[in-house]
Write an enzyme that holds these catalytic residues in place. Structure first.
Site, PDB file in Angstrom:
ATOM      1  CG  HIS A 113      -7.105   7.705  -1.719  1.00 17.58           C
ATOM      2  ND1 HIS A 113      -5.776   7.405  -1.952  1.00 17.58           N
ATOM      3  CD2 HIS A 113      -7.737   6.511  -1.645  1.00 17.58           C
ATOM      4  CE1 HIS A 113      -5.617   6.099  -2.025  1.00 17.58           C
ATOM      5  NE2 HIS A 113      -6.796   5.527  -1.839  1.00 17.58           N
ATOM      6  CE  LYS A 173      -1.823   4.532  -2.637  1.00 17.55           C
ATOM      7  NZ  LYS A 173      -1.840   3.418  -1.669  1.00 17.55           N
ATOM      8  CG  HIS A 179      -2.159   0.792   1.064  1.00 16.43           C
ATOM      9  ND1 HIS A 179      -2.528   1.758   1.961  1.00 16.43           N
ATOM     10  CD2 HIS A 179      -3.113   0.803   0.093  1.00 16.43           C
ATOM     11  CE1 HIS A 179      -3.658   2.324   1.567  1.00 16.43           C
ATOM     12  NE2 HIS A 179      -4.032   1.764   0.440  1.00 16.43           N
ATOM     13  CE  LYS A 229      -5.429   5.927   2.681  1.00 15.64           C
ATOM     14  NZ  LYS A 229      -5.520   6.156   1.245  1.00 15.64           N
TER      15      LYS A 229
END
Length: 608
Positions: A493, A265, A263, A495
């Site tokens: 999107h 990025k 996950h 966090k």
């Protein structure tokens, strides 16, 4: 499964069981997404979550709002509905069927609706020209909006006047003033940032054709490494996407624990002039850089260490060693080359701390290396204790939710909150129940009135199967609101997690990360608290006041405000204090229909 709430009635068959109840942030699918027209083989193909698939499906063939119930077949209804949750489950489906195996790869048509400016009142229906072929409209949209910021002075954004180097992505359909300090991926890859030699892209979801087009033409044949977590059919699809590009190589991150995902990025950008690290929250697909709220941290340009010198190039935040440790956890030969590159550069100007998660079971001192125990260790060693700390809330803001247990004591308000509450070496952990906890997750109304409309919910993959098991959680939920950054209608999107003061004017720390609210991302204790188990790869950066010579950060009143505010005010991208859900608000659940009110494009949401 028959259900009813404020947004309509629906039925879910057992074959629609979502993998969302599995503890992971995004749910991988082996589906390949293709544009169905002549030349479809040349259109983008990429794996994505089941929720994203549903969003794409509804962009291809939207279901127009109707005041009748003719769209859906008659439903059975169980007495004694869960009014507090807004869902009613039929008795025959109270016990969920066993999880269905992952679906075989299938081709799904994509269509993007033509962008229309934000609605005035959030409820106005949109009209559009449906005459043009779907894929033609998609290309128009990309051509129109995927250009870097017009007239934007990149140098002004990168100068020393911004000590945090924390940015939002550009959003199509908001006022220009709300994009004046925002970045598109084309800006990040621009020659203004450096003369690119090679790059590595770490991510969950890749549209390779689209990604290549984001690089300037003069850099498109430079080596690119894609670091991914795809397996089996999904891996084959990604390799097929990359095959036409001789300069693209792939690195598969090992995921040895079930239901984990890659996950993280991150971009590693090697230039003739040095090295840059970019840690962000966007998938490498068009939709993630179009009308969503996303976060980016840009490192300084790291100069190469002159040969023959013995300079370590380490920062006070230990960023260089921590980044190398994170990359070493992959145990991948192709990343060894990037580790060598990092060794040769001077990262001493870094003022953030790295917080990563890597799959594994960790004991002893290794427990402090990853996940929420890593955050706890950094807050213990480098955060300042505060008077009346028990009145300083914890805020978590995320785009997906994992299965957190039967009640708050199982994980959220025990080990996770305890890590979040740590402040300094001497500080005692206040009574866990006494510290307010604000969780920010979009409501159905947030999604309905968003720029994208209901399809925005494809990137908010909270499933009914998970939600119905943790009704207790939703009493902590707060609406998404971002007037400060002009992004109330751009679904998050991003966090983020932080520790604000009781009046929300200051913060003790701020974290931007890929990690959603899940045990898979943050880790969960096992073996009577002696072992931390993490399923996924995640990465984020922690801003601590001590690294900036401060005791706390003041909160910036307007995210894009200029020099009228002090340099050390931190740009929180959403409104504070958060607003609790109203009595009629429900958390967005992706795999149930919403048919009682249209979205901003005049459509309903019927995901299957």
């Amino acid at each position: 499964m028959s259900q009813e709430g404020d947004y309509g009635r629906w039925t879910i068959s057992s074959s629609d069981e979502s993998e969302e109840e599995k503890p992971k942030p995004d749910k991988p699918s082996t589906s390949s997404l293709l544009c169905a027209r002549q030349g479809a083989a040349n259109e983008p193909r990429y794996t994505c979550s089941e929720a994203q698939k549903a969003a794409h499906k509804r962009k291809i063939s939207p279901v127009k709002f109707s005041n009748t119930d003719s769209v859906l077949p008659p439903k059975r209804q169980k007495s004694g509905s869960q009014e507090d949750l807004g869902w009613c489950l039929s008795s025959s489906d109270d016990e969920l069927q066993p999880e269905m195996p992952q679906k075989q790869a299938e081709k799904v048509v994509i269509k993007k609706e033509k962008d229309i400016s934000a609605p005035n009142d959030g409820t106005a229906q949109r009209t559009e020209n449906h005459g043009a072929p779907a894929c033609h409209r998609l290309k128009e949209e990309e051509d129109e909006y995927e250009t870097s910021g017009e007239g934007q002075d990149i140098w002004d954004m990168l100068d020393k006047g911004n000590p945090f180097q924390f940015y939002l992505t550009r959003v199509s359909g908001v006022k220009p003033k709300y994009n004046s300090g925002a970045l598109h991926i084309k800006d990040i890859l621009s020659p203004l940032f450096g003369t690119l030699v090679s790059s590595a892209q770490f991510n969950y979801c890749f549209d390779v054709d689209w990604l290549v087009k984001q690089y300037p033409p003069e850099f498109r044949k430079k080596p690119i490494l894609l670091v991914h977590g795809d397996k089996r059919e999904a891996k084959a699809h990604l390799h097929a996407q990359a095959k036409p590009y001789e300069n693209i190589s792939l690195c598969q991150a090992k995921l040895d624990i079930a239901f984990g995902t890659h996950h993280t990025k991150m971009m590693l950008l090697l230039y003739e002039e040095g090295l840059r690290v970019v840690i962000h929250t966007s998938n490498l697909i068009h939709a993630d850089w179009h009308q969503k709220t996303q976060g980016i941290w840009l490192s300084p340009l790291y100069p190469r260490i002159a040969d023959g010198t013995h300079k370590s190039g380490e920062s006070p935040t230990h960023f260089k060693a921590d980044l190398i440790s994170y990359l070493m956890a992959y145990n991948a030969p192709s990343l060894k080359e990037w580790i060598d590159v990092i060794h040769k550069h001077d990262l001493s100007e870094t003022n953030v701390y790295l917080i990563g998660s890597t799959p594994g079971r960790f004991q002893g001192s290794q427990k402090d290396n990853w996940g929420h125990f890593r955050l706890k260790k950094l807050l213990k060693d480098h955060a300042s204790s505060m008077p009346n700390a028990e009145s300083w809330p914890v805020v978590g803001q995320f785009s997906s939710v994992g299965s957190l247990g039967a009640d708050e004591s199982k994980w959220l308000c025990s080990e996770f909150k305890e890590s979040m509450l740590t402040l300094g070496k001497e500080s005692k952990t206040p009574g866990k129940s006494s510290v307010p906890l604000y969780l920010i997750y979009p409501s159905v109304e947030n999604v309905r009135t968003s720029l994208e409309g209901y399809p925005a919910g494809g990137s908010l993959p909270y499933s009914i199967q998970t939600a119905e098991k943790q009704n207790w959680l939703h009493s902590y939920f707060h609406k998404w609101s971002a007037e400060t950054s002009g992004r109330s209608n751009a679904m998050p999107h991003i966090k983020t997690y932080m520790r604000p003061s009781p009046d929300f004017s200051k913060i003790a720390w701020f974290l931007v990360t890929s990690a959603n609210l899940s045990k898979a991302a943050w880790g969960a204790l096992e073996k009577n608290g002696t072992q931390l188990m993490i399923r996924s790869y995640e990465l984020g950066v922690l801003f601590l006041p001590s690294a900036f010579g401060l005791d706390s950060f003041k909160v910036k009143q307007k995210f894009f405000a200029g020099s009228q505010e002090p340099m050390a005010t931190f740009p929180v991208p959403y409104d504070l204090p958060p607003e609790l859900y109203g009595s009629k608000d429900r958390p967005w659940i992706w795999n149930i229909p919403y048919v009682k009110a249209p979205d901003t494009h005049g459509n309903m949401w019927v995901p299957s």
